[in-house]
Structure formats: C-alpha cells, structure tokens
Design a protein around this motif. Sequence first.
Motif, PDB file in Angstrom:
ATOM      1  N   LYS A 126      19.152 105.873  71.409  1.00 30.18           N
ATOM      2  CA  LYS A 126      20.503 105.965  71.719  1.00 30.18           C
ATOM      3  C   LYS A 126      20.951 104.840  72.806  1.00 30.18           C
ATOM      4  O   LYS A 126      21.888 104.103  72.690  1.00 30.18           O
ATOM      5  CB  LYS A 126      20.963 107.170  72.112  1.00 30.18           C
ATOM      6  CG  LYS A 126      21.211 108.237  71.095  1.00 30.18           C
ATOM      7  CD  LYS A 126      21.564 109.614  71.277  1.00 30.18           C
ATOM      8  CE  LYS A 126      21.736 110.390  70.417  1.00 30.18           C
ATOM      9  NZ  LYS A 126      22.016 111.834  70.886  1.00 30.18           N
ATOM     10  N   GLU A 151      28.483 104.857  68.040  1.00 35.25           N
ATOM     11  CA  GLU A 151      28.084 106.216  67.278  1.00 35.25           C
ATOM     12  C   GLU A 151      28.779 106.111  66.118  1.00 35.25           C
ATOM     13  O   GLU A 151      30.099 105.817  65.911  1.00 35.25           O
ATOM     14  CB  GLU A 151      28.397 107.500  68.063  1.00 35.25           C
ATOM     15  CG  GLU A 151      27.433 108.466  67.565  1.00 35.25           C
ATOM     16  CD  GLU A 151      27.635 109.791  68.363  1.00 35.25           C
ATOM     17  OE1 GLU A 151      27.524 110.903  67.833  1.00 35.25           O
ATOM     18  OE2 GLU A 151      27.808 109.734  69.498  1.00 35.25           O
ATOM     19  N   GLY A 152      28.366 106.372  65.040  1.00 35.73           N
ATOM     20  CA  GLY A 152      28.949 106.587  63.616  1.00 35.73           C
ATOM     21  C   GLY A 152      29.041 105.371  62.820  1.00 35.73           C
ATOM     22  O   GLY A 152      29.455 105.256  61.775  1.00 35.73           O
ATOM     23  N   THR A 153      28.232 104.454  63.258  1.00 34.87           N
ATOM     24  CA  THR A 153      28.198 103.074  62.646  1.00 34.87           C
ATOM     25  C   THR A 153      27.426 103.205  61.371  1.00 34.87           C
ATOM     26  O   THR A 153      26.644 103.773  61.186  1.00 34.87           O
ATOM     27  CB  THR A 153      27.530 102.006  63.537  1.00 34.87           C
ATOM     28  OG1 THR A 153      28.084 101.520  64.516  1.00 34.87           O
ATOM     29  CG2 THR A 153      27.396 100.824  62.694  1.00 34.87           C
ATOM     30  N   LYS A 154      28.064 102.575  60.308  1.00 38.34           N
ATOM     31  CA  LYS A 154      27.532 102.814  59.074  1.00 38.34           C
ATOM     32  C   LYS A 154      26.624 101.699  58.581  1.00 38.34           C
ATOM     33  O   LYS A 154      26.951 100.439  58.924  1.00 38.34           O
ATOM     34  CB  LYS A 154      28.750 103.020  57.719  1.00 38.34           C
ATOM     35  CG  LYS A 154      29.552 104.051  58.005  1.00 38.34           C
ATOM     36  CD  LYS A 154      30.651 104.131  56.934  1.00 38.34           C
ATOM     37  CE  LYS A 154      31.884 105.114  57.192  1.00 38.34           C
ATOM     38  NZ  LYS A 154      31.178 106.475  57.025  1.00 38.34           N
ATOM     39  N   GLN A 207      17.840 108.896  56.136  1.00 34.32           N
ATOM     40  CA  GLN A 207      19.089 109.232  56.362  1.00 34.32           C
ATOM     41  C   GLN A 207      19.142 110.400  57.455  1.00 34.32           C
ATOM     42  O   GLN A 207      20.205 110.239  58.391  1.00 34.32           O
ATOM     43  CB  GLN A 207      19.940 109.495  55.123  1.00 34.32           C
ATOM     44  CG  GLN A 207      21.446 109.908  55.269  1.00 34.32           C
ATOM     45  CD  GLN A 207      21.981 110.171  53.667  1.00 34.32           C
ATOM     46  OE1 GLN A 207      21.200 111.217  53.089  1.00 34.32           O
ATOM     47  NE2 GLN A 207      23.021 109.561  53.341  1.00 34.32           N
ATOM     48  N   LYS A 213      20.920 110.185  61.545  1.00 37.47           N
ATOM     49  CA  LYS A 213      21.897 110.965  61.990  1.00 37.47           C
ATOM     50  C   LYS A 213      21.912 111.300  63.388  1.00 37.47           C
ATOM     51  O   LYS A 213      22.876 111.396  64.032  1.00 37.47           O
ATOM     52  CB  LYS A 213      22.179 111.821  60.787  1.00 37.47           C
ATOM     53  CG  LYS A 213      23.521 112.332  61.091  1.00 37.47           C
ATOM     54  CD  LYS A 213      23.933 113.547  59.945  1.00 37.47           C
ATOM     55  CE  LYS A 213      25.307 114.031  60.191  1.00 37.47           C
ATOM     56  NZ  LYS A 213      25.678 115.121  59.108  1.00 37.47           N
ATOM     57  N   LYS A 214      20.759 111.670  63.490  1.00 38.04           N
ATOM     58  CA  LYS A 214      20.318 112.319  65.093  1.00 38.04           C
ATOM     59  C   LYS A 214      20.501 111.184  66.122  1.00 38.04           C
ATOM     60  O   LYS A 214      20.764 111.752  67.424  1.00 38.04           O
ATOM     61  CB  LYS A 214      18.945 112.674  65.058  1.00 38.04           C
ATOM     62  CG  LYS A 214      18.368 113.837  64.165  1.00 38.04           C
ATOM     63  CD  LYS A 214      16.892 114.287  64.049  1.00 38.04           C
ATOM     64  CE  LYS A 214      16.754 115.316  63.335  1.00 38.04           C
ATOM     65  NZ  LYS A 214      15.205 115.712  63.233  1.00 38.04           N
ATOM     66  N   GLY A 233      22.795 109.048  65.729  1.00 34.14           N
ATOM     67  CA  GLY A 233      24.182 108.563  65.647  1.00 34.14           C
ATOM     68  C   GLY A 233      24.428 107.456  64.544  1.00 34.14           C
ATOM     69  O   GLY A 233      25.768 106.864  64.524  1.00 34.14           O
ATOM     70  N   LEU A 234      23.590 107.255  63.776  1.00 36.97           N
ATOM     71  CA  LEU A 234      23.841 106.491  62.558  1.00 36.97           C
ATOM     72  C   LEU A 234      23.995 106.886  61.225  1.00 36.97           C
ATOM     73  O   LEU A 234      23.525 107.820  60.859  1.00 36.97           O
ATOM     74  CB  LEU A 234      22.714 105.350  62.567  1.00 36.97           C
ATOM     75  CG  LEU A 234      22.233 104.369  63.857  1.00 36.97           C
ATOM     76  CD1 LEU A 234      21.121 103.752  63.555  1.00 36.97           C
ATOM     77  CD2 LEU A 234      23.568 103.562  64.008  1.00 36.97           C
ATOM     78  N   ASP A 235      25.036 106.561  60.598  1.00 32.44           N
ATOM     79  CA  ASP A 235      25.396 106.924  59.289  1.00 32.44           C
ATOM     80  C   ASP A 235      24.891 106.042  58.192  1.00 32.44           C
ATOM     81  O   ASP A 235      25.337 104.749  57.973  1.00 32.44           O
ATOM     82  CB  ASP A 235      27.007 106.870  59.140  1.00 32.44           C
ATOM     83  CG  ASP A 235      27.646 107.353  57.782  1.00 32.44           C
ATOM     84  OD1 ASP A 235      26.347 107.773  56.918  1.00 32.44           O
ATOM     85  OD2 ASP A 235      28.639 107.621  57.446  1.00 32.44           O
ATOM     86  N   GLN A 238      23.793 105.041  54.577  1.00 29.19           N
ATOM     87  CA  GLN A 238      24.057 105.205  53.039  1.00 29.19           C
ATOM     88  C   GLN A 238      22.713 104.755  52.011  1.00 29.19           C
ATOM     89  O   GLN A 238      22.427 103.551  52.264  1.00 29.19           O
ATOM     90  CB  GLN A 238      25.213 104.461  52.263  1.00 29.19           C
ATOM     91  CG  GLN A 238      25.584 104.744  51.045  1.00 29.19           C
ATOM     92  CD  GLN A 238      26.492 103.957  50.414  1.00 29.19           C
ATOM     93  OE1 GLN A 238      27.728 103.619  50.986  1.00 29.19           O
ATOM     94  NE2 GLN A 238      26.462 103.263  49.188  1.00 29.19           N
TER      95      GLN A 238
END
Length: 550
Positions: free
Chosen positions: A382, A392-395, A414, A418-419, A421-423, A425
């Motif tokens: 992080k 945080e939440g960047t795809k 995946q 997520k732990k 902060g990354l999204d 696909q």
Amino acid sequence: MTADNYWTRAMARGTSRRRVLGGLGVASLAVMSGGAIACGGDDDAGDDDANPGTSASPTAAKPVRGGELIVRRPSATTFADPHRSSSGYDPTFNHLYAAPLLASVNGKISASLVESWEQADLTTAKLTLRKDLKFTDGTPVNAAAVKYALERQADPKVGSPRRSLLAGVTIETPDDFTAVLKFSKPNPAFLESLTMNAPAGLGALISPTAHQKLGDDKFNEAPVSVGPFKISKLALDGESVFVPNPDWPVTAPNGDKLPYLDKVIFKVIPQTAVAVAELQSGGIDLDYVFLGENVGQIKSQPNLAVSVNKGAITQRIGMNLGKAPTNIVAFRKALNHAFDREEFALIFTDGLGSGGRGPLTNLTWAYDSTVPYYSYDVAKAKSLLAQAGVAEGTKLNICTYTSGVYPRIGEMIQAQAKKVGLDVQVDNLEVPVITEKYRKNGEYLLGLEGGGAPQGDPYQYLETNFGSANQPGGTKMPEVDALLAKALAAPNDEERKKVYGEIVKLDYDNSFKVWLLESPTIAGYTKKTQGLVWLRSGSAMDVTGAWKQA
C-alpha cells in the motif's frame, strides 16, 4: 532405473559438453533423457522427486507389445506444425512425431538425431546426422532438411514464436549428412534451442517434400516429421491418434524394437474434474495438470499412481512495461509485495510446489540461491502504491488462459489484489487471442504466464522473458538486451553465469515480473501403464518405451 548410455559414461569421464563425437546416435527418448531416481508404482511414491528422465513406473516385468494408451490434453491445439506453435514446443503432442536434433541429459547437451555434434568455437557448430533416418513419408532426414527447418523458422512470414533465436544464423551443407551452423556473433547458447527442453520447436525437423507439396495451412492439418510415432488421425480440437513409425530405427536397451504400443490417443478434456473422473473410470490412462487437491483422489485408487516432477513449471505475472501504471517501478514493486506466494503454493499444488523466488530455479546450473526475493507485505504494498500515485480502487486488467489451473489462479490474483486496494478484472482467453492482444498489441496491462523452468543454459528463457523481442506491446529493454549480448560473448559457463546473475538482479531491482509459483508437473496414470519416463523438459512423460500390462 538409471539409463547407461554414451552420454552418461562420457559425463562420468568429464568429457567436454562442447565436443561430443559418436557413440550415442539416436537413443530412444526415454534412454537419451538419462535416468535418475525411480518413482515406483506405490501410491505414495509420487511424493519423492521425479527428476526429468526418471522412470515413473516399474519396468522389471517383461514389456508387452500392443495395446493403446489414452492421454488427456487440457485444451485444443492451435498448431500441430511445430514451427508455428504459439506456445513453442508442445511436450504433450509434438514429441510423438517431432524428435529434436539434440537432446539434454542432466542439463547437458547430447546427441539425438545426430551421430555427433561439435562446437569448436563460439561462432561455428557442426552437426553430423545419422544416415538411417527417414521422415514418415519416406523423405531422407539429411542436412538439407536441417537447413530447410531452420531457414523456414527464420522467415518472418511463418511467424515462428522463436524466430529471434535465428537472427544471424546461416546453415551450410557441405555434404548430405553434415550441417554447419555459422553465427554472425558469438552464440554459445544456440544449441540449447535444438534440444528437447527448448521453449520452441527449433530442433524439430519436418519433411520438406510434404511441406512444399501441401503448403503451410494444409501441412498444419497433416504434418510429417521424424520420430517413433506417426499421425493416423489429427483433430486439433478433438481426438488425435498416433501409431508406430515402422521405419524408426531406435531400439530399447534390451534390443526390442520401439514403440511397444499400437496406438497413442489424445483426447481434449478441458475440465479438470472430468479428466480426473475419466482417469478413475479407465476412460484415460495418463493425465497432467490436475490440481494438487486431486492428488489424494488419484492416490486413493488402488489401480492408479501419481508421479510428481517438482519445480518443473514457473507461474508468473508479466506486465506491459510501456503503459501506466505498470511502467512505474514503485507500482510494480507494490505488486510484488501484494501476493502471498505460499498461499498460492498451498492451494494450487497442495504443498508440493513452492512460492516463486525469481526467474531461475535450481534446475539450471546458473541458479544462485543467495539472490533476494520479495516477501508478502500488504502494508509495504500500500505504501508503494501511494508512492507511485496509484489510488485505491484503481482498475487493472489481466489475461490468462481458459484451460487447466489458470482461471483459478486468476481468481486468487483478483482476491489478493483487492486486499491492497486494486480492482483487477480477469479475462480467460484462448492462446491465439492472448498472443494477439497481450503479446503483440499490449492491450492488457498484466498477463498470467507459465512455462517450463529453465534447464541447462538459461539464455533462451531469459531472452524470452526479458528481451525486447518478446515484451508485451513491444517495449524496448536496452539494458537487458545488452546483457544478453554480453552473455553470448562470454567464453565459458562461469562467465555467463555472472551475466545471467546481473539479469536476475535487474529483474529484482525493477520488478519486471511477479514470480508467483514454482509448481510441479503432476502425472496421474494407471498402474497397468509401464515404462513412462519424464521428458527432460519436465512437463510431460515420454511414451516411446511405454507398454500396457495385460
């Protein structure tokens, strides 16, 4: 069972690997792989290391001739033509009909389709072929066929995945059975590309007569090469059948004509659970790439056995280094701290594998156990993401294969991403689509990659993973390219090992990839199947000397 042949005796005498003349000729693939520790056929025997070249089933009984062996493939084949295969040399398919020019025994080069080979200096190598080999259409296997195979793969129109290895290579044919390879610059690692464990099909010869008659597309539907088997029926997405090549001159150590089997049948079964059920019910005789959790199921069956070839495969996350945010070193280091490699090893290999530590493993003489590696550290990941300016939440998008364990590895990537902060696909794609969209066009930031761990000289492996010619989206890697050129100019293995160490350090410092997993190849087979031997590539078993008990 340890195989005693010319090469093993020569190695015991300390014979130079640069000059091996005569004696071995064409050994069966099982013999030329060399032998090590026998796994035996007990249910718990598979827990022992099954080094490449190791017999996975006892061979004390007298072999029985005849019968068929049914082998599972997890996915369809894109190219049966070994020179065009998207994944390079296909160990579960092409080895049946496309024996390589050279072999690799315990990481050292030896003869296969040649009587002898010689590399007197770093810019010239000479191959002297056996005189009793024919392609399955009757065309002689000669120096002209070697020249034809190598020049075809160097042609950009063919699209060979390892064409870059042939840059600056010319082939002379002073007589029918002598091929002289000339390198425009020092190239001590080239001969590795002609061996069984090469990541491409450079050493696989094809019939020039058949190819010139059929052309590329039709030849892919009915390829003609040289080996212990020939194609009886070919369906790239279905059932393929191989039968013995009656002109194959190889004999078993006891003098028996090989192969023993009447047929080897490949069935495409994408679902692992279905494949395991088929193995248990007798619908297939041999399977690979089932998950560690399936080992217990197989071992619980009194008629089945398991063989484990440890450390044979590396799984890693590759990146498009030319796009944001994967072009930021701090971001790539964050990814390296974001994944719990030991959990990957536990889940996907049932503890039989281990977390990835870097590009080289102890299967190559260039491995250095003292090199640093990344630890799992969510807080550090992080912090590095913040340093890289990634919110945080960047795809992100990652592509992986549709078959085998890859989709499930994608799911865990995946979940763990997520732990921090990354999204992420995950797209599960067929091999040709990955080649086009990830490798060529760079449409994906991340790609889940996997393949055999390097053995012998790791030049090709490092060039494939880090060289400019193979980067997703065409990103240039000048520092790596310079080191690869330096390795080729190094006069001996020790000097090359130092250079390879510099490439490994460069990878660590820049986090070019995330090395997730060192996984075993797991083979489940019926105990009636005897004489199976791990190929030197470590990713499949040779069936040349296999037979079925009545």
